[in-house]
Design a protein around this motif. Structure first.
Motif, PDB file in Angstrom:
ATOM      1  N   ILE A 157       0.601   0.625   5.475  1.00  0.00           N
ATOM      2  CA  ILE A 157      -0.410   0.484   4.632  1.00  0.00           C
ATOM      3  C   ILE A 157      -1.739  -0.268   5.326  1.00  0.00           C
ATOM      4  O   ILE A 157      -1.299  -1.407   5.740  1.00  0.00           O
ATOM      5  CB  ILE A 157      -0.078  -0.427   3.332  1.00  0.00           C
ATOM      6  CG1 ILE A 157       0.843   0.408   2.666  1.00  0.00           C
ATOM      7  CG2 ILE A 157      -1.431  -0.601   2.552  1.00  0.00           C
ATOM      8  CD1 ILE A 157       1.306  -0.270   1.280  1.00  0.00           C
ATOM      9  N   PRO A 158      -2.828   0.553   5.754  1.00  0.00           N
ATOM     10  CA  PRO A 158      -3.930  -0.243   6.314  1.00  0.00           C
ATOM     11  C   PRO A 158      -4.623  -1.173   5.585  1.00  0.00           C
ATOM     12  O   PRO A 158      -5.582  -1.245   5.308  1.00  0.00           O
ATOM     13  CB  PRO A 158      -4.728   0.895   6.582  1.00  0.00           C
ATOM     14  CG  PRO A 158      -4.594   1.863   5.411  1.00  0.00           C
ATOM     15  CD  PRO A 158      -3.236   1.465   5.135  1.00  0.00           C
ATOM     16  N   ASN A 159      -3.871  -2.420   5.381  1.00  0.00           N
ATOM     17  CA  ASN A 159      -4.390  -3.506   4.294  1.00  0.00           C
ATOM     18  C   ASN A 159      -3.744  -4.754   4.633  1.00  0.00           C
ATOM     19  O   ASN A 159      -2.549  -4.757   5.018  1.00  0.00           O
ATOM     20  CB  ASN A 159      -4.318  -3.011   3.093  1.00  0.00           C
ATOM     21  CG  ASN A 159      -5.340  -3.915   2.148  1.00  0.00           C
ATOM     22  OD1 ASN A 159      -4.580  -4.947   1.672  1.00  0.00           O
ATOM     23  ND2 ASN A 159      -6.238  -3.647   1.810  1.00  0.00           N
ATOM     24  N   CYS A 160      -4.225  -6.029   4.504  1.00  0.00           N
ATOM     25  CA  CYS A 160      -3.539  -7.011   4.525  1.00  0.00           C
ATOM     26  C   CYS A 160      -2.297  -7.286   3.713  1.00  0.00           C
ATOM     27  O   CYS A 160      -1.481  -8.230   3.944  1.00  0.00           O
ATOM     28  CB  CYS A 160      -4.496  -8.446   4.705  1.00  0.00           C
ATOM     29  SG  CYS A 160      -5.293  -8.506   3.120  1.00  0.00           S
ATOM     30  N   THR A 208      -0.487  -3.138  10.792  1.00  0.00           N
ATOM     31  CA  THR A 208      -1.563  -3.668  11.921  1.00  0.00           C
ATOM     32  C   THR A 208      -2.938  -3.900  11.161  1.00  0.00           C
ATOM     33  O   THR A 208      -3.722  -3.981  11.866  1.00  0.00           O
ATOM     34  CB  THR A 208      -1.875  -2.069  12.537  1.00  0.00           C
ATOM     35  OG1 THR A 208      -2.440  -1.211  11.679  1.00  0.00           O
ATOM     36  CG2 THR A 208      -0.650  -1.527  13.331  1.00  0.00           C
ATOM     37  N   GLY A 209      -2.874  -4.254   9.986  1.00  0.00           N
ATOM     38  CA  GLY A 209      -4.039  -4.633   9.122  1.00  0.00           C
ATOM     39  C   GLY A 209      -4.722  -3.445   9.250  1.00  0.00           C
ATOM     40  O   GLY A 209      -4.277  -2.304   8.759  1.00  0.00           O
ATOM     41  N   VAL A 210      -6.109  -3.591   9.547  1.00  0.00           N
ATOM     42  CA  VAL A 210      -7.215  -2.349   9.514  1.00  0.00           C
ATOM     43  C   VAL A 210      -7.037  -1.712  10.840  1.00  0.00           C
ATOM     44  O   VAL A 210      -7.662  -0.695  11.243  1.00  0.00           O
ATOM     45  CB  VAL A 210      -8.409  -2.601   9.147  1.00  0.00           C
ATOM     46  CG1 VAL A 210      -8.403  -3.453   7.758  1.00  0.00           C
ATOM     47  CG2 VAL A 210      -9.020  -3.667  10.148  1.00  0.00           C
ATOM     48  N   GLY A 211      -6.135  -1.861  12.015  1.00  0.00           N
ATOM     49  CA  GLY A 211      -6.114  -1.395  13.230  1.00  0.00           C
ATOM     50  C   GLY A 211      -5.947   0.082  13.099  1.00  0.00           C
ATOM     51  O   GLY A 211      -6.707   0.873  13.999  1.00  0.00           O
ATOM     52  N   LEU A 212      -5.005   0.836  12.279  1.00  0.00           N
ATOM     53  CA  LEU A 212      -4.930   2.042  12.217  1.00  0.00           C
ATOM     54  C   LEU A 212      -5.829   2.864  11.460  1.00  0.00           C
ATOM     55  O   LEU A 212      -6.459   3.849  11.978  1.00  0.00           O
ATOM     56  CB  LEU A 212      -3.663   2.362  11.243  1.00  0.00           C
ATOM     57  CG  LEU A 212      -2.452   2.550  12.020  1.00  0.00           C
ATOM     58  CD1 LEU A 212      -1.046   2.501  11.073  1.00  0.00           C
ATOM     59  CD2 LEU A 212      -2.361   3.376  13.006  1.00  0.00           C
ATOM     60  N   LEU A 213      -6.724   2.006  10.619  1.00  0.00           N
ATOM     61  CA  LEU A 213      -7.807   2.468   9.873  1.00  0.00           C
ATOM     62  C   LEU A 213      -9.040   2.657  10.883  1.00  0.00           C
ATOM     63  O   LEU A 213      -9.539   3.911  10.724  1.00  0.00           O
ATOM     64  CB  LEU A 213      -8.301   1.482   8.740  1.00  0.00           C
ATOM     65  CG  LEU A 213      -9.207   1.909   7.578  1.00  0.00           C
ATOM     66  CD1 LEU A 213      -8.516   3.093   6.849  1.00  0.00           C
ATOM     67  CD2 LEU A 213      -9.495   1.012   6.698  1.00  0.00           C
TER      68      LEU A 213
END
Length: 281
Positions: A208-211, A239-244
């Motif tokens: 999930i692209p979120n903390c 990855t936090g927002v890395g994938l985003l």
């Protein structure tokens, strides 16, 4: 609650601005100021990139994963280095553990395992894909986003930063609203009391692209309701927002999908190995 979600989304997104701006400034300098020899030197340094990426990734928040996504899209770093950064990225894990007064020994062990997995996976992937490694394509990335570099590298870097910041803010806000609607408890209950399946599901939650992903996984583990393997799988794939950012700046959709699958596979495999060995932190 809506106001809090908006505020949290804005704060989390604004924290990334310094990382994004410096990253784009470096990329603009490489494209317009650096010569071919310097660019070749950077590509050569990529051989040790997984080590550097694995170490940088352990710092709190996801700024380095966002920066690495941009650097990979410009082919300044290798896919192995990007994977190492993503796997070692801790996002909110470290602040939560510190706030919960977790012992330093446990934190060091978890971070050490994450770095070890990240570096090993990074080197293996670089070795496999070395023959297919592409040249730097910052110019292509620049043209794709219509940054008008003729106005100067500072304005161009700022243009990129604002564009990606708005994108991250909008998507993060949507994700936060969705998670608030579903409920963190519901997401957490999905992976409880399910040995191997729990590890597979924890890896999915980490994507999930979120903390919120790292928050859920870390709290469940500290609460004693999540195994060490499942926790590791969730934190490695998170990855936090890395994938985003990667999906936004890298226009090769198949490549992005393969990378997501690779990230998930490595995280889950490491988690299952931890489970089989009976390792606890």
């Amino acid at each position: 609650m809506i106001i809090d979600i908006i505020a949290d989304s804005f704060i989390d997104s604004i924290k990334l601005v310094p990382f994004l701006f410096v990253t784009y400034l470096i990329m603009e300098c490489l494209e317009h100021k650096a010569g071919d020899k310097m660019q070749a030197a950077i590509r050569g340094a990529g051989k040790s990139g997984p080590i550097i990426g694995g170490i940088l990734g352990i710092f709190p928040q996801c700024g380095f994963s966002a920066a690495a996504s941009n650097l990979y899209a410009g082919r300044i770093i290798t896919i192995g280095t990007l994977l190492a950064v993503f796997l070692s990225t801790s996002d909110e894990m470290l602040p939560i553990m510190i706030s919960e007064s977790v012992g330093a020994a446990m934190i060091v062990k978890i971070l050490a395992v994450k770095v070890l997995v990240a570096v090993l996976a990074g080197f293996i992937i670089d070795f496999i894909f070395r023959k297919n490694e592409k040249n730097m394509q910052i110019e292509h990335l620049c043209e794709q986003h219509h940054c008008h570099c003729e106005n100067g590298i500072w304005k161009s870097a700022l243009h990129h930063t604002i564009e990606i910041f708005i994108y991250i803010l909008v998507v993060s806000l949507a994700m936060n609203l969705l998670i608030a609607w579903i409920g963190e408890d519901v997401l957490g209950s999905i992976i409880l009391d399910r040995p191997v399946i729990g590890t597979l599901l924890a890896g999915l939650v980490g994507l999930i692209p979120n903390c919120a992903a790292s928050v859920i996984v870390t709290k469940l583990y500290l609460g004693g309701v999540l195994s060490a393997g499942a926790m590791l799988a969730g934190l490695l794939s998170g990855t936090g927002v890395g994938l985003l950012v990667l999906i936004r700046v890298n226009d090769n959709r198949r490549e992005n999908l393969r990378f997501v699958c690779l990230l998930y596979a490595v995280g889950v495999a490491a988690g299952i190995v931890i489970e089989m060995l009976g390792i606890t932190f």
